[in-house]
Design a protein around this motif. Structure first.
Motif, short mmCIF file in Angstrom:
data_model
loop_
_atom_site.label_atom_id
_atom_site.label_comp_id
_atom_site.label_asym_id
_atom_site.label_seq_id
_atom_site.Cartn_x
_atom_site.Cartn_y
_atom_site.Cartn_z
N ALA A 264 10.59 4.99 -13.74
CA ALA A 264 9.15 4.78 -13.59
C ALA A 264 8.37 6.04 -13.98
O ALA A 264 7.36 5.97 -14.72
CB ALA A 264 8.83 4.40 -12.15
N GLU A 265 8.83 7.20 -13.53
CA GLU A 265 8.13 8.44 -13.86
C GLU A 265 8.21 8.73 -15.35
O GLU A 265 7.21 9.10 -15.99
CB GLU A 265 8.72 9.61 -13.06
N GLY A 266 9.40 8.57 -15.92
CA GLY A 266 9.58 8.85 -17.34
C GLY A 266 8.79 7.90 -18.22
O GLY A 266 8.17 8.31 -19.21
N THR A 267 8.79 6.62 -17.87
CA THR A 267 8.05 5.64 -18.67
C THR A 267 6.55 5.92 -18.62
O THR A 267 5.85 5.84 -19.63
CB THR A 267 8.35 4.22 -18.17
N ALA A 268 6.05 6.25 -17.45
CA ALA A 268 4.62 6.56 -17.31
C ALA A 268 4.24 7.78 -18.14
O ALA A 268 3.19 7.79 -18.80
CB ALA A 268 4.29 6.79 -15.83
N LEU A 269 5.08 8.82 -18.13
CA LEU A 269 4.79 10.01 -18.92
C LEU A 269 4.83 9.70 -20.42
O LEU A 269 4.01 10.21 -21.19
CB LEU A 269 5.81 11.11 -18.60
N ALA A 270 5.81 8.89 -20.84
CA ALA A 270 5.91 8.54 -22.25
C ALA A 270 4.68 7.76 -22.71
O ALA A 270 4.14 8.01 -23.80
CB ALA A 270 7.18 7.71 -22.50
N GLU A 271 4.23 6.83 -21.88
CA GLU A 271 3.04 6.05 -22.25
C GLU A 271 1.79 6.92 -22.25
O GLU A 271 0.90 6.76 -23.10
CB GLU A 271 2.88 4.87 -21.28
N LEU A 272 1.72 7.87 -21.32
CA LEU A 272 0.60 8.80 -21.30
C LEU A 272 0.58 9.65 -22.56
O LEU A 272 -0.48 9.86 -23.17
CB LEU A 272 0.70 9.71 -20.06
N ALA A 273 1.74 10.15 -22.98
CA ALA A 273 1.82 10.97 -24.18
C ALA A 273 1.48 10.14 -25.42
O ALA A 273 0.80 10.62 -26.34
CB ALA A 273 3.21 11.58 -24.32
N PHE A 274 1.95 8.90 -25.46
CA PHE A 274 1.70 8.04 -26.62
C PHE A 274 0.21 7.74 -26.79
O PHE A 274 -0.27 7.54 -27.90
CB PHE A 274 2.48 6.73 -26.47
N ALA A 275 -0.52 7.75 -25.69
CA ALA A 275 -1.96 7.44 -25.72
C ALA A 275 -2.79 8.62 -26.23
O ALA A 275 -4.01 8.49 -26.38
CB ALA A 275 -2.44 7.02 -24.35
N ARG A 276 -2.14 9.77 -26.49
CA ARG A 276 -2.87 10.96 -26.95
C ARG A 276 -2.31 11.43 -28.29
O ARG A 276 -1.44 12.31 -28.33
CB ARG A 276 -2.78 12.07 -25.90
N PRO A 277 -2.74 10.82 -29.39
CA PRO A 277 -2.21 11.20 -30.70
C PRO A 277 -2.63 12.62 -31.08
O PRO A 277 -3.60 13.16 -30.51
CB PRO A 277 -2.84 10.16 -31.64
N PRO A 278 -1.90 13.22 -32.06
CA PRO A 278 -0.77 12.64 -32.79
C PRO A 278 0.48 12.53 -31.93
O PRO A 278 0.74 13.39 -31.09
CB PRO A 278 -0.55 13.64 -33.94
N VAL A 279 1.23 11.46 -32.16
CA VAL A 279 2.41 11.19 -31.34
C VAL A 279 3.57 12.03 -31.85
O VAL A 279 3.91 11.99 -33.03
CB VAL A 279 2.77 9.69 -31.39
#
Length: 401
Positions: A264-279
């Motif tokens: 849950a923590e890792g997925t949330a961080l990955a989605e947060l990072a993906f929402a801030r381009p450049p990826v």
């Protein structure tokens, strides 16, 4: 493994980092480190392990270094350069970064050093990897890596680089090398290049701990993606081997034992990072790991999504290893025939010295019932691995064929 050996594996990097800060020199710190653990091996069996073994080792190493300087009759000259323990001598950078190990990572990644030397030196000194293990991370020869490390230390001495944290304005320019170094340390922990264990948990834990500290220091999408990748991999570490230490493939792992909090923590961080381009590349890798983690069973894995993410990763990082991983995913989505030509070309060319390329090649041949070719490919993989669980796994595959 004895208790002192366990402490050595867990604390070596942090003790060395503190000694380098205190003594201001790699070679002196390495000598002090060895002296400290030698003293521990003699004293602890009689007195017991102290409550804070790391502090004991740092203190012992520091005093051993001072004794060594005295014996060389240089104490009067050099002792003034050794920081005292008084509060008046606490350097400002200690308040900026409270962790000696993370501080030393930044020092090793000084821009005066070539990028490959920065990473090789940090892996050797901070991660405690052997020259052979560093070479495996670089897909290079041990002799070439040894030369890089020697030249890096010589450059630090010649340039008289200070053992301190750079000012905040300079931190971002060292970030890429630091992230890549933590990534390689984690990879060596997660898939050890040699030895009797698939996982070196102390390296995984240390890389994850440093990533968390780095995120507090320099928050941003790249470090979020890297930390997410670590957490998602860590979430299934307990199921990657059986009780005897044998490899358990991803599709055979008991997902009920995966750590859902880390997922849950890792997925949330990955989605947060993906929402801030450049990826970044770490974010894409974390998203791939999240797809695996989100599948309730192996058959439910969304291989089409994984291939699409590898397409994105290949544009961001057009490397042979990414091409290999994409081909494996393609074979899972469309069948072994789809990935075989790509993997065969890589195993015979750019990745001929990469054990995972030959293992992937062998697996696709096995799935196509091309037994003799599969045996040959597995034999190539076996010749390239120095890790006992991998050797046992490959030998079982060859026997099955």
């Amino acid at each position: 493994m004895t208790p002192i050996e366990t402490i050595y594996r867990a604390e070596r990097g942090r003790v060395l980092a503190s000694l380098i800060r205190l003594l201001g020199d790699f070679d002196s710190a390495e000598e002090a480190l060895h002296d400290a653990f030698l003293a521990a091996s003699r004293q602890w069996p009689e007195t017991g392990i102290p409550d804070n073994p790391r502090a004991w080792l740092v203190s012992a190493g520091r005093f051993k270094a001072i004794d060594r300087i005295r014996r060389r009759q240089r104490f009067r000259t050099l002792s003034a350069e050794l920081p005292s323990d008084s509060e008046d001598n606490v350097q400002p950078e200690i308040e900026t970064i409270a962790d000696d190990t993370l501080r030393l990572v930044f020092v090793c990644c000084h821009p005066v050093l070539p990028p490959d030397a920065q990473i090789a030196l940090t892996l050797r000194e901070i991660g405690g990897l052997t020259t052979e293990e560093v070479a495996a991370a670089f897909l290079a020869t041990p002799s070439a890596i040894a030369q890089r490390i020697v030249r890096a230390k010589q450059k630090i001495r010649d340039a008289n680089l200070p053992y301190e944290v750079p000012p905040p304005a300079e931190l971002p320019q060292r970030l890429d090398a630091v992230l890549h170094t933590l990534y390689l340390i984690f990879n060596e922990g997660y898939d050890a290049s040699r030895g009797d264990s698939l996982i070196r948990r102390e390296l995984c834990d240390e890389a994850t701990r440093l990533a968390r500290l780095l995120r507090e220091l320099l928050p941003g999408p790249d470090i979020d993606g890297l930390l997410a990748l670590f957490l998602l991999h860590q979430s299934r570490a307990a199921t990657r081997t059986d009780a005897a230490g044998n490899i358990v493939l991803l599709e055979d792992q008991d997902r009920a034992f995966w750590n859902r909090d880390l997922i849950a923590e890792g997925t949330a961080l990955a989605e947060l990072a993906f929402a801030r381009p450049p990826v970044g590349v770490y974010t894409i890798q974390a998203l791939i790991a999240a797809v695996h983690a989100g599948a309730i069973e192996a058959s439910a894995t969304d291989w089409a999504e994984i291939v699409a993410l590898y397409d994105l990763l290949l544009r961001a990082d057009p490397s042979p290893v990414v091409t290999l991983n994409r081909a494996v995913a393609l074979a899972m989505r469309d069948g072994p025939e789809a990935g075989l030509p790509i993997i065969a070309q890589l195993a015979g060319g750019e990745l001929r010295g990469y054990r995972f390329a030959h293992a992937a090649h062998a697996d696709l041949l096995r799935r196509l019932d091309r037994k003799q070719e599969a045996r040959t490919a597995y034999q190539h993989a076996l010749e390239l691995t120095s890790q006992e669980p991998e050797q046992r796994f490959i030998e079982r595959r060859i026997a099955e064929l």
